[in-house]
Design a protein around this motif. Sequence first.
Motif, PDB file in Angstrom:
ATOM      1  N   ILE A 290     -10.364  -9.621  -1.219  1.00  0.00           N
ATOM      2  CA  ILE A 290     -10.085  -8.923  -0.268  1.00  0.00           C
ATOM      3  C   ILE A 290      -9.899  -7.504  -1.062  1.00  0.00           C
ATOM      4  N   TRP A 291      -9.880  -7.578  -2.251  1.00  0.00           N
ATOM      5  CA  TRP A 291      -9.724  -6.423  -2.928  1.00  0.00           C
ATOM      6  C   TRP A 291     -10.862  -5.797  -3.433  1.00  0.00           C
ATOM      7  N   VAL A 292     -11.898  -6.561  -4.141  1.00  0.00           N
ATOM      8  CA  VAL A 292     -13.304  -6.224  -4.429  1.00  0.00           C
ATOM      9  C   VAL A 292     -14.427  -6.732  -3.875  1.00  0.00           C
ATOM     10  N   GLY A 293     -14.225  -7.244  -2.759  1.00  0.00           N
ATOM     11  CA  GLY A 293     -15.217  -7.705  -1.543  1.00  0.00           C
ATOM     12  C   GLY A 293     -15.107  -7.106  -0.439  1.00  0.00           C
ATOM     13  N   ASN A 294     -14.310  -6.294  -0.443  1.00  0.00           N
ATOM     14  CA  ASN A 294     -13.906  -5.516   1.064  1.00  0.00           C
ATOM     15  C   ASN A 294     -15.070  -4.440   1.311  1.00  0.00           C
ATOM     16  N   PHE A 295     -15.136  -3.835   2.577  1.00  0.00           N
ATOM     17  CA  PHE A 295     -15.827  -2.846   2.859  1.00  0.00           C
ATOM     18  C   PHE A 295     -16.020  -1.628   1.779  1.00  0.00           C
ATOM     19  N   LYS A 296     -17.416  -1.223   1.484  1.00  0.00           N
ATOM     20  CA  LYS A 296     -17.728  -0.413   0.462  1.00  0.00           C
ATOM     21  C   LYS A 296     -16.826   0.844   0.302  1.00  0.00           C
ATOM     22  N   ASP A 297     -16.349   1.241   1.242  1.00  0.00           N
ATOM     23  CA  ASP A 297     -15.804   2.688   1.236  1.00  0.00           C
ATOM     24  C   ASP A 297     -14.555   2.632   1.233  1.00  0.00           C
ATOM     25  N   MET A 298     -13.779   1.299   1.231  1.00  0.00           N
ATOM     26  CA  MET A 298     -12.190   0.911   1.174  1.00  0.00           C
ATOM     27  C   MET A 298     -11.474   1.654   0.112  1.00  0.00           C
ATOM     28  N   LEU A 299     -12.204   2.034  -1.154  1.00  0.00           N
ATOM     29  CA  LEU A 299     -11.520   2.910  -2.128  1.00  0.00           C
ATOM     30  C   LEU A 299     -11.823   4.335  -2.229  1.00  0.00           C
ATOM     31  N   THR A 300     -12.620   4.751  -1.407  1.00  0.00           N
ATOM     32  CA  THR A 300     -13.091   6.232  -1.476  1.00  0.00           C
ATOM     33  C   THR A 300     -12.857   6.906  -0.042  1.00  0.00           C
ATOM     34  N   ASP A 301     -12.851   6.364   0.950  1.00  0.00           N
ATOM     35  CA  ASP A 301     -12.400   6.956   2.207  1.00  0.00           C
ATOM     36  C   ASP A 301     -11.162   6.592   2.617  1.00  0.00           C
ATOM     37  N   PRO A 302     -10.030   7.458   2.581  1.00  0.00           N
ATOM     38  CA  PRO A 302      -8.690   7.446   3.047  1.00  0.00           C
ATOM     39  C   PRO A 302      -8.471   6.665   4.542  1.00  0.00           C
ATOM     40  N   ALA A 303      -9.290   7.219   5.438  1.00  0.00           N
ATOM     41  CA  ALA A 303      -9.273   6.632   6.709  1.00  0.00           C
ATOM     42  C   ALA A 303      -9.637   5.038   6.595  1.00  0.00           C
ATOM     43  N   ALA A 304     -10.511   4.676   5.970  1.00  0.00           N
ATOM     44  CA  ALA A 304     -10.852   3.355   5.868  1.00  0.00           C
ATOM     45  C   ALA A 304      -9.940   2.448   4.781  1.00  0.00           C
ATOM     46  N   ASN A 305      -9.413   3.335   3.930  1.00  0.00           N
ATOM     47  CA  ASN A 305      -8.191   2.594   3.142  1.00  0.00           C
ATOM     48  C   ASN A 305      -6.917   2.306   3.785  1.00  0.00           C
ATOM     49  N   ALA A 306      -6.606   3.346   4.971  1.00  0.00           N
ATOM     50  CA  ALA A 306      -5.483   2.939   5.882  1.00  0.00           C
ATOM     51  C   ALA A 306      -5.668   1.881   6.783  1.00  0.00           C
ATOM     52  N   GLU A 307      -6.921   1.685   7.285  1.00  0.00           N
ATOM     53  CA  GLU A 307      -7.109   0.528   8.049  1.00  0.00           C
ATOM     54  C   GLU A 307      -6.559  -0.795   7.475  1.00  0.00           C
ATOM     55  N   ILE A 308      -7.425  -1.264   6.205  1.00  0.00           N
ATOM     56  CA  ILE A 308      -7.058  -2.367   5.506  1.00  0.00           C
ATOM     57  C   ILE A 308      -5.269  -2.307   5.257  1.00  0.00           C
ATOM     58  N   SER A 309      -4.700  -1.052   4.758  1.00  0.00           N
ATOM     59  CA  SER A 309      -3.499  -1.069   4.265  1.00  0.00           C
ATOM     60  C   SER A 309      -2.541  -1.535   5.614  1.00  0.00           C
ATOM     61  N   ASP A 310      -3.063  -1.166   6.742  1.00  0.00           N
ATOM     62  CA  ASP A 310      -2.370  -1.185   7.976  1.00  0.00           C
ATOM     63  C   ASP A 310      -2.402  -2.707   8.285  1.00  0.00           C
ATOM     64  N   PHE A 311      -3.603  -3.429   8.079  1.00  0.00           N
ATOM     65  CA  PHE A 311      -3.759  -4.895   8.447  1.00  0.00           C
ATOM     66  C   PHE A 311      -2.774  -5.606   7.361  1.00  0.00           C
ATOM     67  N   VAL A 312      -2.682  -5.409   5.963  1.00  0.00           N
ATOM     68  CA  VAL A 312      -2.077  -6.068   4.907  1.00  0.00           C
ATOM     69  C   VAL A 312      -0.379  -5.959   5.353  1.00  0.00           C
ATOM     70  N   ALA A 313       0.044  -4.574   5.710  1.00  0.00           N
ATOM     71  CA  ALA A 313       1.184  -4.585   6.037  1.00  0.00           C
ATOM     72  C   ALA A 313       1.760  -5.162   7.388  1.00  0.00           C
ATOM     73  N   ARG A 314       0.825  -5.480   8.328  1.00  0.00           N
ATOM     74  CA  ARG A 314       1.240  -6.299   9.430  1.00  0.00           C
ATOM     75  C   ARG A 314       1.369  -7.803   8.977  1.00  0.00           C
ATOM     76  N   LYS A 315       0.716  -8.170   8.030  1.00  0.00           N
ATOM     77  CA  LYS A 315       0.672  -9.594   7.445  1.00  0.00           C
ATOM     78  C   LYS A 315       2.022  -9.672   6.807  1.00  0.00           C
ATOM     79  N   ILE A 316       2.564  -8.559   6.004  1.00  0.00           N
ATOM     80  CA  ILE A 316       3.880  -8.642   5.231  1.00  0.00           C
ATOM     81  C   ILE A 316       4.853  -9.004   6.252  1.00  0.00           C
ATOM     82  N   ARG A 317       4.826  -7.978   7.353  1.00  0.00           N
ATOM     83  CA  ARG A 317       5.828  -8.306   8.411  1.00  0.00           C
ATOM     84  C   ARG A 317       6.030  -9.311   9.054  1.00  0.00           C
TER      85      ARG A 317
END
Length: 546
Positions: A290-317
């Motif tokens: 989930i960290w190093v095998g995610n979409f290729k732009d996860m660590l370069t595009d703020p919008a892409a990073n916001a998508e996965i961040s929102d997903f994991v935040a929902r999991k924590i909740r």
Amino acid sequence: MTAAQDMLERAAPATATRFDAIVIGAGMSGMYQLIRLRELGLTARVFEAGTGVGGTWYWNRYPGARFDSESYSYGFSFSEELLQDWSWSEHFAPQPETLRYLNHVADRFDLRRDIQFKARVSRAAWRDATRDWAVTLEDGSEFTCRYLITAIGVLSTPTLPRFEGMDSFRGLSFHTARWPHEKVDFAGKRVAVIGTGATGVQTIQEVAKTAGHLTVFQRTPNWCAPLHNRPITEEEQKEIKANYAEIFRRCQETFSCFLHTPDPRGTFEVTKEEREAFYEQLYASPGFGIWVGNFKDMLTDPAANAEISDFVARKIRQRVKDPKVAEMLIPKNHGFGTRRVPLETRYYEVYNQPNVLLVDSKATPIRRVTPTGLETSEQAYEFDIIIYATGFDALTGAFDRIDIRGEGGLTLKQKWSAGAQTLMGMLVEDFPNMFMLLGPHTALGNIPRSIEYNVDWVTALLRHMQARGLTRAEARPEAMAAWTEHVKAVGAGLLTNQVDSWMTGVNLNVEGKQTRTIARYSGSAPEYRAWCDRIAAGGYRELDLA
């Protein structure tokens, strides 16, 4: 007689004082480098501060310590006999098993006869007149060598907070990386854990199982993902041993030498439903996918990073019952994956237990440690045990603890006062014949894969020098400048380099490390190896050889 005493009795006697090579550290780097130095016919001595081999896995004995890269991708790959001889019991092995493995390696290759334990190096100075290194131990013993090789690790120097009264506490207290060798019983005890980084997460989820009451002091929450560990079946064991060549070939090809590598698709090249399904698949899969095998732009595009961040935040909740506690556990100052991601096993569920309390130590800072516990800006707490999971002085910290002096008495700390400068993380101008196996600007990731490559590169350089009667190697300043520019270039645009963490050289517990620097190599492992291979294939023109 204890096992540690038995090992010391079998360790190298401190008789000779002159060696071709001295290696600092008997972790995985130092052990493998010793094997290769013997193959070159060089006399070598390894100095190790502990009483046994293992490095990280010797020092870090805290409950819950284990791999978060797959066991069979982590061990040494250089010996087919060793691979077939050893069977990992779990997909992500616990610390005791890993330490047994490294002792098995030491036994198989008879390494201890060239290792001196309880031998901490305090000083190493290059001598221009004799073209060698003078190495001094803490006990005053002095040795000399032609080649000095540092195998001191990336995360090997623990840091403690600077709270008033820490020495006054009357209960048990220790850093996770200096855990007692004897068993620590938490049953019925009031326990404090300070820190929620990777070691804190592993410790907390274990301590919470038996502690009478656990209080977690969190300064900065981290994004965590499930480890999904399980035993290796007999059938899987056969398959692993039959496919080691493919496993290590895969590690050589991926970005950071894990079995996972970025997905070739961009986040927004697929529909929202496809993204969600992919995230669910990764969240349910073992390891760092989930960290190093995610979409290729996860660590370069703020919008892409916001998508996965929102997903994991929902999991924590979903996993934490108290909404207020869940929000405390969701990072607000960095996106998912922009700092090192701890892998966990029911970590978030710990906070649903009635015997666990989470304290925001940024909102209510710890003021002092008292004889019976500690005080924050808001209240006093009483504890029987305080555990400091406060991390490490990473990358350069272990170097800073040794007085390393190059040509003209220049200290390495002075050389790096404005930030580390290296050639491939292995050599430094003004420090001849000093080779760093995991220095700053080395490709990290799955660490043993980096170790084996760097040891083999240094060994090939020494073999090249032997064949030509050369005895001195030093990085050329223009080559070091070119490498530094390359390190900066591959780090440009990465969200990880816009965040304070040990990966960007920031450590709030270490004086002078509050500013981000280019502290690590952010490119791919194949890129790194290609650069190093070009230098070797070109006859080491980037080095001054004499």
